[in-house]
Motif scaffolding. Structure first.
Motif, short mmCIF file in Angstrom:
data_model
loop_
_atom_site.label_atom_id
_atom_site.label_comp_id
_atom_site.label_asym_id
_atom_site.label_seq_id
_atom_site.Cartn_x
_atom_site.Cartn_y
_atom_site.Cartn_z
N ARG A 94 2.33 0.03 -3.29
CA ARG A 94 1.67 1.13 -2.57
C ARG A 94 2.65 1.63 -1.53
NH1 ARG A 94 -4.59 -1.08 -1.75
NH2 ARG A 94 -4.94 -1.40 -3.97
N GLU A 97 2.85 2.47 1.35
CA GLU A 97 2.20 2.44 2.67
C GLU A 97 3.04 3.24 3.66
OE1 GLU A 97 -0.65 0.86 3.54
OE2 GLU A 97 -1.03 -0.48 1.85
N ARG A 128 1.13 -6.45 5.31
CA ARG A 128 1.03 -5.11 4.76
C ARG A 128 2.40 -4.67 4.28
NH1 ARG A 128 -2.65 -1.49 4.39
NH2 ARG A 128 -3.98 -2.44 5.96
MG MG Z 1 -4.90 0.17 1.60
#
Ligand code: MG
Ligand code: ATP
Length: 615
Positions: free
Chosen positions: A140, A142, A151
Motif C-alpha cells: 500500500r 501509504e 505502518r
Molecule cells: Mg490503511
C-alpha cells in the motif's frame, strides 16, 4: 545455533529515525533494517520471530478449517475494473504496466483475486461454505509510512475470504474467526480490545476490529465503562444529549421569523458565541463536502441531476463526484468516516472555497441550511431525525446559522419550519464524555492500533464479479461473503510494544527468536565443555537454543541477549561451577542450579510458558 555462525547486529544507540519502542528495539536488536521508505529487510533473528507469528496465525486458521492458498501478489488490473475498485481505490494502490502495456496491481488486499478464483471453482451449493486464506505480501502506497513495520508500505497480511449460501452460514464463520483471532492474540501475548468498526471502502456491514492500546495509535476507541460498548470512533454512536439555551433552559421552538444579522468577520463558532452571546449548542454549522463514488441514488435530490451518474465501469451505479451539505450542531464535529459510510462513498473531503461558493452562495463560515437548492443537505441527528412516517424529531431550536451570503448570519432558524434535509443520519464524531447509546453511561476513550479486522462483506464482490452457484433446486444463486485480515508485521511490532523494558525486548515464549541462550563467560576449558553439553542436551529436547560462543566480554554478551530478549538465559561461569546461573529475561534475579539439571529446568520453563500461552 551458535552466535558465531549467525548475524548479530545490535546497536547501542537509539537510531534517530525511530520514535516508538518497537521500532527502536527492532533496529537495535538487529531484527530489521530499513531498505527504503516503508520498506524493510528482516534479518535472521527478526525473521525467526516473524515466522512464529505467521505460524501461530496459520495454525489457528487451519484449526477452524480455513484452506491456505497462495495467489500471486501482482494481479491483473482488469479484475479491479470488474469489481469497480480500479476507480475507487485511490493512490494507495500501486498500479504498474508490463512490457505489453497490460495494467497490473500490486495487491493492497485480495478480494478481487480470491473472488475470481472462487468464480471459476464454485459450481454447486455442496461446495459451500468455502473459507480460503493466504499469508502473503501486500503493498500500500501509504502517504506517511511510520513507526517501522507498524505502518510500512510493503507488509505481510493474513487475509481470509469466506463464501456462503446464506447469512447464517456467514455468521457461523464470522464467529469462528472471532474466536480464532482471540486465540491468536492470546498465544502471542497481546492484549487486544475488540471494537465494533466501520467497514470503510470495502463496503458491507457487520465488522469488528481487534485493537491494541497505544499512545501513538492511529485510531481512537470509544469505550463504555459500564456496559462494555466499544467502538472505533469511525463507527461509534452515542445517545442524543439534551441541549440548552443561553439561560441553561431547554431550547424552545422559534416563534420569530428568520432575522438576517450583518456580522462581518464573525466566522468561527467561537467568534459567533461571543458575538451572539449564545452557546455553540444553539448554532447549526453547515459544511460542504466533495463526495467520491457515492452509490446513493441522488436523482431526486436537490442538484442530483447535475452530478454525473456512472454505471459503465462495473460495480453499482455511482457518482464519481458529488457534493453534499452537512448540517450539524455548532459544538460538534463531522466524522468523515461515518459520513462516507452513510453516503456509500469511497471518500469524502471538505470542498474547496470555489465549490463552497458555487453550491451554497456563501463563503465558508457563512453557509446556512436555508435555501440550498444546488446540492443535497444531510442533517446530522444532533439537528433533527427523520422518523419512519417522514416526520421529524427536532433536536435544536431557534438556532443561529450562516446566512447563505458573505458576512451575514441568520437568527431564529427553526428546523422543519425553515428547512428540511434530503436525509438525516448520525455523522457526528463521538468523544469522551458523550453518552453510551446502550446504557447512558459516559464514554471514555483510548488511542489504539488495529491489528486485525473481520467483516461481513455481503454481496459486494460476488455480485459485481458475477459469482454464482446452483442451489438444491438447480437455481442459480449468488454467494454472500466475509473477509478477515491480520497484519503479521504489525502484530510482531505490537508484541514488542507490550513486552519490553529499559534493557530491551522481553519476548513471550511463543514469539521469541530463540527460547534459551547459553552464555559461557569464556568459551574455553570446562566452561566450553559444559556449555557445549547443555547446548546438545537442549537441542536434543527440541528446545530452540542459542549458544553465545563469541569472544566478547561477558557484559557485552549479557547486554546483547537482554536487548534481543531471549526468555531464558543460562550463564556458565568458572566461579559458580558445578552450578550454573539460570535467569529469566522477565525476572530481576537468577538462580544457581547444578549444571546437570540446568537443561531440564530450562526446557520445563519453556514448555510451561508455551502451555500457558496456548491454553
Ligand atoms: Mg490503511
Ligand atoms: P489502518 O487503518 O491501520 O491503515 P486498515 O484498515 O487499512 O488499517 P485493513 O485493510 O483492515 O487495515 O488490513 C488488515 C490488517 O493489515 C490491519 O489490521 C493491519 O494489521 C495490517 N495493515 C494495514 N495496513 C498496514 C501497513 N501499512 N503496515 C503494516 N500493517 C498494515
Amino acid at each position: 545455533m551458535k552466535t558465531s555462525e549467525t548475524l548479530i547486529s545490535t546497536l547501542r544507540e537509539v537510531p534517530a529515525e525511530a520514535v516508538i519502542a518497537s521500532h527502536q528495539l527492532m533496529l537495535r536488536a538487529g531484527l530489521i533494517r530499513k531498505l527504503g521508505n516503508g520498506l524493510f529487510t528482516y534479518l535472521p533473528f527478526g525473521l525467526r520471530s516473524f515466522r512464529k507469528v505467521e505460524n501461530i496465525i496459520r495454525e489457528e486458521m487451519d484449526a477452524i478449517g480455513a484452506l491456505e492458498i497462495k495467489p500471486s501478489v501482482v494481479v491483473p488490473g482488469e479484475l479491479w475494473r470488474e469489481s469497480g475498485r480500479w476507480d475507487t481505490m485511490g493512490a494507495g494502490m500501486l498500479r504498474i504496466k508490463n512490457r505489453v502495456d497490460q495494467e497490473l496491481v500490486v495487491s493492497p488486499t485480495a478480494e478481487e483475486a480470491v473472488t475470481a478464483l472462487i468464480r471459476d471453482e464454485l459450481s454447486s451449493y455442496k461446495q459451500l461454505p468455502i473459507v480460503a486464506y493466504q499469508i502473503n505480501t501486500k503493498y500500500r502506497d501509504e502517504i506517511r509510512p511510520r513507526y517501522g513495520v507498524m505502518r510500512g508500505r510493503e507488509f505481510m497480511m493474513k487475509d481470509a475470504y469466506s463464501f456462503h449460501a446464506d447469512a447464517e452460514s456467514l455468521d457461523k464463520t464470522y464467529l469462528a474467526m472471532e474466536k480464532a483471532y482471540k486465540r491468536i492474540f492470546k498465544r502471542l501475548g497481546l492484549s487486544v480490545i475488540p471494537v465494533s468498526a466501520d467497514s470503510g471502502a470495502m463496503g458491507g456491514s457487520g465488522s469488528e476490529e481487534f485493537m491494541v492500546e497505544s499512545p501513538i495509535g492511529d485510531d481512537t476507541l470509544i469505550l463504555c465503562p459500564k456496559c462494555g460498548y466499544a467502538a472505533n470512533t469511525e463507527k461509534a454512536a452515542c445517545a442524543p444529549d439534551e441541549v440548552q439555551d443561553k439561560d441553561g433552559k431547554p431550547q424552545v421552538a422559534a416563534t420569530l421569523p428568520i432575522e438576517k444579522v450583518p456580522c462581518p468577520g464573525v466566522e468561527t463558532i467561537a467568534q459567533m458565541e461571543t458575538f451572539f452571546k449564545m452557546p455553540a449548542e444553539q448554532f447549526i454549522k453547515v459544511l460542504i463536502y466533495r463526495v467520491c463514488n457515492s452509490e446513493l441514488d441522488l436523482r431526486t435530490a436537490p442538484g442530483g441531476n447535475t452530478f454525473k451518474r456512472d454505471a459503465e465501469t462495473g460495480g453499482a451505479p455511482h457518482y464519481p463526484e458529488a457534493f453534499f451539505a452537512v448540517a450539524i450542531r455548532g459544538d460538534l464535529d463531522v466524522n468523515e468516516a461515518k459520513l462516507a459510510a452513510v453516503l456509500k462513498a469511497s471518500e469524502v473531503e471538505l470542498a474547496c472555497e470555489d465549490d463552497v461558493i458555487r453550491f451554497s452562495g456563501a463563503p465558508h463560515g457563512f453557509v446556512g441550511p436555508v435555501g440550498l437548492t444546488k446540492l443535497p443537505l444531510l442533517a446530522d441527528e444532533s439537528v433533527m431525525v427523520q422518523c419512519e412516517d417522514g416526520s421529524y424529531t427536532v433536536r435544536v431550536h431557534d438556532t443561529v446559522t450562516g446566512g447563505g451570503q458573505a458576512d451575514v448570519d441568520n437568527l431564529h432558524v427553526e428546523p422543519v419550519r425553515d428547512f428540511t434535509p434530503f436525509m438525516t443520519a448520525d455523522v457526528r464524531t463521538v468523544v469522551a464524555g458523550d453518552l453510551c447509546p446502550c446504557c447512558g453511561a459516559e464514554f471514555y476513550s483510548k488511542k489504539g492500533n488495529e491489528l486485525g479486522h473481520i467483516f461481513k462483506l455481503g454481496y459486494k464482490y460476488t455480485k459485481s464479479m458475477n459469482v454464482t452457484y446452483l442451489d438444491e433446486n438447480g437455481k442459480q444463486q449468488v454467494p454472500t461473503m466475509g473477509c478477515y485480515g491480520i497484519g503479521v508485521d504489525r502484530s510482531l511490532a505490537s508484541i514488542i510494544e507490550e513486552h519490553h523494558d529499559g534493557n530491551g525486548i522481553v519476548w513471550p515464549m511463543s514469539a521469541a527468536p530463540y527460547q534459551v541462550v547459553i552464555v559461557p563467560v569464556k568459551y574455553e576449558g570446562t566452561m566450553k565443555e559444559i556449555a557445549d553439553s547443555l547446548y546438545a542436551e537442549l537441542r536434543q529436547a527440541g528446545i530452540e537454543v542459542l549458544l553465545d560462543d563469541r569472544n566478547e566480554r561477558p557484559g557485552v554478551k549479557f547486554k546483547d541477549m537482554d536487548l534481543i530478549g531471549i526468555p531464558v538465559r543460562i550463564v556458565v561461569g568458572e566461579k559458580n561451577l558445578p552450578n550454573v546461573e539460570l535467569k529469566l529475561r522477565s525476572a530481576a534475579d537468577s538462580d544457581l542450579v547444578p549444571a546437570a539439571e540446568a537443561a531440564g529446568k530450562a526446557a520445563a520453563i519453556v514448555r510451561a510458558e508455551l502451555a500457558a500461552l496456548n491454553g
